[in-house]
Design a protein around this motif. Structure first.
Motif, mmCIF file in Angstrom:
data_model
loop_
_atom_site.group_PDB
_atom_site.id
_atom_site.type_symbol
_atom_site.label_atom_id
_atom_site.label_comp_id
_atom_site.label_asym_id
_atom_site.label_seq_id
_atom_site.Cartn_x
_atom_site.Cartn_y
_atom_site.Cartn_z
ATOM 1 N N MET C 354 5.435 20.240 19.869
ATOM 2 C CA MET C 354 4.356 19.397 18.554
ATOM 3 C C MET C 354 4.000 20.525 17.495
ATOM 4 O O MET C 354 3.860 20.515 16.465
ATOM 5 C CB MET C 354 2.555 19.091 19.055
ATOM 6 N N THR C 355 4.752 22.189 18.272
ATOM 7 C CA THR C 355 4.179 23.160 17.385
ATOM 8 C C THR C 355 5.845 22.968 16.197
ATOM 9 O O THR C 355 5.468 24.541 15.887
ATOM 10 C CB THR C 355 3.676 23.960 17.736
ATOM 11 N N SER C 356 6.628 23.003 16.449
ATOM 12 C CA SER C 356 8.045 23.476 16.368
ATOM 13 C C SER C 356 8.281 23.218 14.553
ATOM 14 O O SER C 356 9.321 23.816 13.815
ATOM 15 C CB SER C 356 9.308 22.724 16.783
ATOM 16 N N ARG C 357 6.989 22.135 13.296
ATOM 17 C CA ARG C 357 7.789 21.997 12.117
ATOM 18 C C ARG C 357 6.254 22.160 11.650
ATOM 19 O O ARG C 357 5.314 21.476 11.990
ATOM 20 C CB ARG C 357 8.401 20.902 11.928
ATOM 21 N N MET C 358 6.568 23.368 10.333
ATOM 22 C CA MET C 358 5.588 23.806 9.635
ATOM 23 C C MET C 358 4.354 21.630 9.047
ATOM 24 O O MET C 358 3.767 21.638 8.612
ATOM 25 C CB MET C 358 6.036 24.138 8.588
ATOM 26 N N ASP C 359 5.876 21.281 8.415
ATOM 27 C CA ASP C 359 5.112 19.403 7.758
ATOM 28 C C ASP C 359 4.157 18.881 8.889
ATOM 29 O O ASP C 359 3.281 18.708 8.375
ATOM 30 C CB ASP C 359 6.612 19.227 7.197
ATOM 31 N N ARG C 360 4.682 19.079 10.162
ATOM 32 C CA ARG C 360 4.036 18.057 10.944
ATOM 33 C C ARG C 360 3.311 18.682 11.492
ATOM 34 O O ARG C 360 1.865 18.448 12.028
ATOM 35 C CB ARG C 360 4.796 18.231 12.165
ATOM 36 N N ILE C 361 2.753 20.386 11.581
ATOM 37 C CA ILE C 361 1.083 21.399 11.779
ATOM 38 C C ILE C 361 0.731 20.592 10.762
ATOM 39 O O ILE C 361 -0.547 20.371 10.725
ATOM 40 C CB ILE C 361 2.105 22.369 11.965
ATOM 41 N N GLN C 362 1.100 20.999 9.048
ATOM 42 C CA GLN C 362 0.448 20.306 8.240
ATOM 43 C C GLN C 362 -0.032 19.065 8.163
ATOM 44 O O GLN C 362 -1.471 19.546 7.723
ATOM 45 C CB GLN C 362 0.901 21.595 6.763
ATOM 46 N N GLU C 363 0.610 18.351 8.300
ATOM 47 C CA GLU C 363 -0.205 17.113 8.721
ATOM 48 C C GLU C 363 -0.987 16.219 9.566
ATOM 49 O O GLU C 363 -1.880 16.183 9.318
ATOM 50 C CB GLU C 363 0.616 15.868 9.380
ATOM 51 N N PHE C 364 -0.703 17.291 10.919
ATOM 52 C CA PHE C 364 -1.614 17.120 11.588
ATOM 53 C C PHE C 364 -3.153 18.276 12.048
ATOM 54 O O PHE C 364 -4.633 17.083 12.005
ATOM 55 C CB PHE C 364 -0.961 18.337 13.294
ATOM 56 N N PHE C 365 -3.057 19.186 11.043
ATOM 57 C CA PHE C 365 -4.401 19.620 10.313
ATOM 58 C C PHE C 365 -4.836 19.166 8.825
ATOM 59 O O PHE C 365 -6.216 19.838 8.192
ATOM 60 C CB PHE C 365 -4.337 20.545 10.347
ATOM 61 N N GLY C 366 -4.310 18.046 8.749
ATOM 62 C CA GLY C 366 -4.999 17.270 7.111
ATOM 63 C C GLY C 366 -4.505 18.234 5.972
ATOM 64 O O GLY C 366 -5.482 18.253 5.040
ATOM 65 N N CYS C 367 -3.639 19.641 5.955
ATOM 66 C CA CYS C 367 -3.347 19.964 4.875
ATOM 67 C C CYS C 367 -2.317 18.728 4.311
ATOM 68 O O CYS C 367 -1.057 18.739 4.596
ATOM 69 C CB CYS C 367 -3.177 21.632 5.408
ATOM 70 N N ASN C 368 -2.029 19.132 2.932
ATOM 71 C CA ASN C 368 -0.999 19.198 2.288
ATOM 72 C C ASN C 368 0.056 20.251 1.531
ATOM 73 O O ASN C 368 -1.141 20.716 0.994
ATOM 74 C CB ASN C 368 -1.450 17.886 0.953
ATOM 75 N N ARG C 369 0.998 20.129 1.282
ATOM 76 C CA ARG C 369 2.086 21.069 1.225
ATOM 77 C C ARG C 369 1.861 21.400 -0.595
ATOM 78 O O ARG C 369 2.060 20.429 -1.042
ATOM 79 C CB ARG C 369 3.394 20.884 1.718
#
Lengths: 369, 369, 369, 369
Positions: C354-369
């Motif tokens: 679950m922790t291998s990609r920045m985009d998915r981590i950002q999505e998980f924590f509700g951050c937009n890039r």
């Protein structure tokens, strides 16, 4: 034992001695897709470089970092990021005196006891240069955290007897003085104290404080992997740190529960907040959504030119005075090291926390319950 | 994440909640051949039991330990030692109020944030009863250490504003008062302070100090696994601990190098000693042969009967007063917990240190160089 | 060393011997919110129980599991789940012969070498009963996986010389015969072979095959934590396993690249598939979206009543015949053990991924890039 | 996740891609006092270099290793040993075709699924060059083992259908042929088979066998950290390995207990030996004093110049033929990689085993019971 590896999901492994070929770190488990350049790392390394003020050693260290792996076309690939700083300015000076004696306050004696011999040039592995690997890796962690809305800020809280008042902070002043103290008046007093220490061929200790903002509630694990326990280890693993406290810390031991408990309340936006933050942002080892606030106590630089008693390797009592120019205080340069160890700790715990709830795991993998 | 496992070669995994079936621990990696009985463990558990003085809860907890595995014919087999204490006296009282509100200073809110819900009976996993597993395992570690000539001793150093003087210690007095303070006069003052707190429906914090004697020089690993860093994590993982310091700790931050450095000298028997021990027994993260001395700051018991502001799960502001009888202070019962976490840490690092030198490894395996 | 703990984010620690008080496991890091009852676990334990067919020991073992912690109001809390099975039917028979001799094919001799002595009753920790902890924990892992759309299915692939044909499988037949073989005709031959072994007071080896369906592409880590490497360790840690292969395994060593490579193609729904699955679902150590298929080779049961040569603890040559009734084959009861070790491995790697990609981590924590 | 770190007490962390700045490894926990030079490591790296026979790629790779830290005055210091090999001969050729398509049998597709993009130059992290770090570290482990009287020897056991007979081995012949097969006659057949594969623009798989001599009985941990389980993971983590077996391995699944059990007997010197070694040197996961013997199955090189079907990143069906010169077989160059992973595994378990008995620990620390 593998004492140079730190972290669970995002882990770092540091290597290098003061006077070897270089110093480095391997960051493993960095998420893929992060934009990363050497400049991102260099600005952190520059903050710990010596020669930046009159209270740091005039030795010139370039400390230019090289990214050896793990970045492709400007983005992290998810595979190990190897970073190296070549040792360039370490002079091959005469270490014969240090080689045969045990400097008080240094690790000379304990390394000899542990390993049977030691690299005596410049402190070897126990040199402050070891922190280069921590800072290089911490810069990457801090960049990831900033993309998640989390900031980590450390500063000099106290130098010897001079301590700043919590209510008069002005972080913008922090980089305007030689001691990284965000209070100009206190900084001036601190500098005067350091001048006095130096005049007496002596050194001085101090305290670094660190504030972490934006950490969501729910980070940290129960029992042995409490967020504060992990921070304590991270910070106490920095050479010269003799104490760690979070929130009110040791002061909490003196007061009553009614004044130490932080009351919860409903914030205007309907979310839950705390009226005070004596806890320093952690309850039961898990972040509560408030700022995380902790402090680290640094002992005085052990290298002083004043004459000291000690023994040599033959076990004879001798007297030595440590030659060379040394920082009269560790704290200003250690500020960024504390910040980096905190960033690495928080990031690792943040990643770990992604797996604590079934509903979020199902959502992540696109499953409906 | 596996937050309930601690240690590398000798590791423990604890489990259990305040009001579940029981509390336990699995000790893995315990060396084979140690004589071990339930009594060895019970005497440590008895030291943390409530109901032993007027400052601990009058609840009766038997906390009788059962060895479920890993011991055969009175000796450890080298395989996992499973220890269990059944929860017997936990009344099924009414937890409806606690179930729906967040007690200040407790982990109720953070557990809900992390897990989506929580076991609200008696604090669940964040209850002080969690330390039963630590103490049961620590008793085994302490027994192993004692066979290696190492003793671990903790005591109450301070209760609220009452702190004992280092030079007037008398450890024999420690168990003669209700607060585990090895100084009768100070203990009397401390008890008076606690009575005052209780009268005001309030609680109080304090400090535990721990001294470890007999650790040979050379234990601890460089960099991240420094002996003090591991101790810091071990101790800060105990609920309610807000600070850790070794040797002079935060006081070292205020002084000069010349007074903080410990001078080495030749002892009468020809070995090397230190004239002072400001370092607390560790240099560069590795034991120096002196006593290890550290302190832990405990916050006041968060459960107080005095009325407090907080919110409920619906996010409404409410006022609560925590019912039931609670210890007005955590420290006296936490003394043995600190001792046990220290014993587990020292033992693990001691085992790890066996592999640091080629000559000793060759000797161990009967090889001549 | 802590050899009884397995896994990174979701980890298990097992304990217990054949003839001690019981057998158990602590599951740490189980996500919160999973509905869980003792029945969920019992149905897995029942599959490994002896006494279910004429090829398993007629000993009656109840193996009733008790949930001691970590479940509150029917759901997992995120804190350690402690599971215990009491040993009830272990008779205190005469072990004096086994106590003093080294049974061929057993761990008697190696345990004595390692630990200096051993628990000789029923094999102690090296008994097959040790797998109860694996199965109890695996049942929980399998339930989590099933909520994520992943199924793990193992069956008997071969018994001695009788092997089933991949193209004639019928999993529905698996539980209709005494050997867990999903092919009735082959099962009949296998049973005949086992009868012949038993008639000759001998035992027999076999192969378990496992198929895991529904694992998304991208699970597994590069380098040392390849999905197949983790599965290999998990499976080879089961007593009596002497080999592991994934996909075509050892057969792949005999063929050419043109026939071993699996061609990618565009599936009708536009996604990418493979025309064949010689790789067994893993490329470069990472799942490719195909079924994961692997096999484990089990040696024959070492306990045979036929007379064998060996030595006793005094080092004298002797002859022994192992008394008691023993399974003539391990495989049918090991099927569920393989399944459970696979489930634990896949789940842990799934959580880690679950922790291998920045985009998915950002999505998980509700951050937009 | 930290997938590039391996080992508990002696751990290695590798880094680097095929076409990045270099490849390296950090060895942490290496015992102090081992004499070590770059030459010690280079001789192992030379064994895996390409361009050494007509069956390895004619690319010239210098692979000159540099020791960056951890060695002082010719001996290891106990602190991290950082080793680096600069990538020098990697041409910046045209990778546009590979960049956009998924090569069958390679990790292109799975890396894209896992990380969202990939370093497509020369295979990036999944390149065979990743093994340089393993071999450099393994050379150090092998040197330590040799000082403890333990030797690790691997060789080519089979190439495609050509397999050597156990009874006709002559290890002295191993380095006299292009395929590292210790049997000249078989080697000639194997070479002919490889010539045929190459003529058909195809590749071939094979088997490596490894024998470890001198390991004392008692090494390995019960349950999950069995010696064979650790070896299985170590070996299966090498790219292209599809199977692992120890002792008789899969053949043990076909036979009876009476022929598979190894009988113990009293040797002339009074010690205990085994008449046969079907177990491959391990019983219950712990070494029994016999030779450790295991095999690894390697799939054929996936890169073949023959045209293959696949898809591109847009999901369109295409046909490709992989350009460049590639080894028609992985096995001969993988022999030293298997040897090194075995050495690292055995050494780590050997160090761990030092702590399994109270009497030996007491003796180590100079305590009498």
């Amino acid at each position: 034992m593998a004492g140079s590896t730190f972290g669970t999901l995002l882990s770092i492994t540091t290597w290098g001695e003061s006077h070897g070929s270089g110093i480095g770190v391997v960051i493993d488990g960095c998420p893929a897709g992060l934009p990363l350049t050497e400049h991102d790392i260099q600005i952190y390394l520059n903050r710990r470089k010596p020669g930046q003020s009159r209270f740091t050693t005039p030795r010139k260290e370039d400390d230019a970092v090289e990214i050896l792996s793990g970045v492709f076309e400007g983005r992290t690939t998810g595979t190990p990021i190897s970073l190296m700083v070549r040792n360039t300015s370490q002079r091959s000076r005469d270490y014969s005196e240090i080689a045969s004696c045990y400097r008080p306050g240094h690790a000379d004696y304990t390394y000899d006891c542990k390993y049977g011999f030691r690299d005596y040039t410049g402190g070897g592995r126990s040199s402050g240069r070891e922190t280069i690997g921590r800072v290089a890796a911490g810069a990457v962690a801090a960049k990831i955290l900033s993309e998640l809305g989390i900031t980590v800020t450390a500063y000099t809280k106290a130098i010897g007897p001079v301590s700043i008042d919590y209510r008069r902070f002005d972080l913008s002043q922090m980089e305007q003085n030689a001691v990284n103290m965000p209070d100009s008046a206190a900084a001036a007093l601190a500098e005067a104290h350091l001048d006095a220490c130096r005049a007496q061929q002596d050194s001085c200790g101090g305290i670094v404080e660190c504030v972490i903002q934006g950490v969501p509630a729910g980070i940290g694990e129960p029992c042995f992997e409490k967020l504060n326990a992990r921070l304590a280890k991270a910070v106490c693993s920095i050479g010269a740190v003799k104490g760690f406290e979070i929130g009110d810390g040791f002061a909490a031991a003196e007061v009553c529960g009614s004044s130490n408990n932080d009351a919860f309340y409903r914030k205007e936006d309907g979310t839950i907040g705390k009226k005070t933050n004596h806890a320093g942002g952690v309850l039961g080892g898990i972040s509560d959504g408030s700022d995380l606030v902790f402090r680290a106590a640094f002992k005085p630089t052990p290298s002083i030119s004043r004459e000291q008693e000690t023994v040599n390797q033959s076990g004879e009592n001798i007297r030595i005075s440590i030659k060379g120019r040394h920082d009269p205080i560790i704290v200003p340069r250690a500020v960024v090291v504390v910040e980096c160890m905190a960033a690495l700790t928080i990031l690792d715990m943040l990643l770990i926390s992604m797996t604590s709830r079934m509903d979020r795991i199902q959502e992540f993998f696109g499953c409906n319950r």
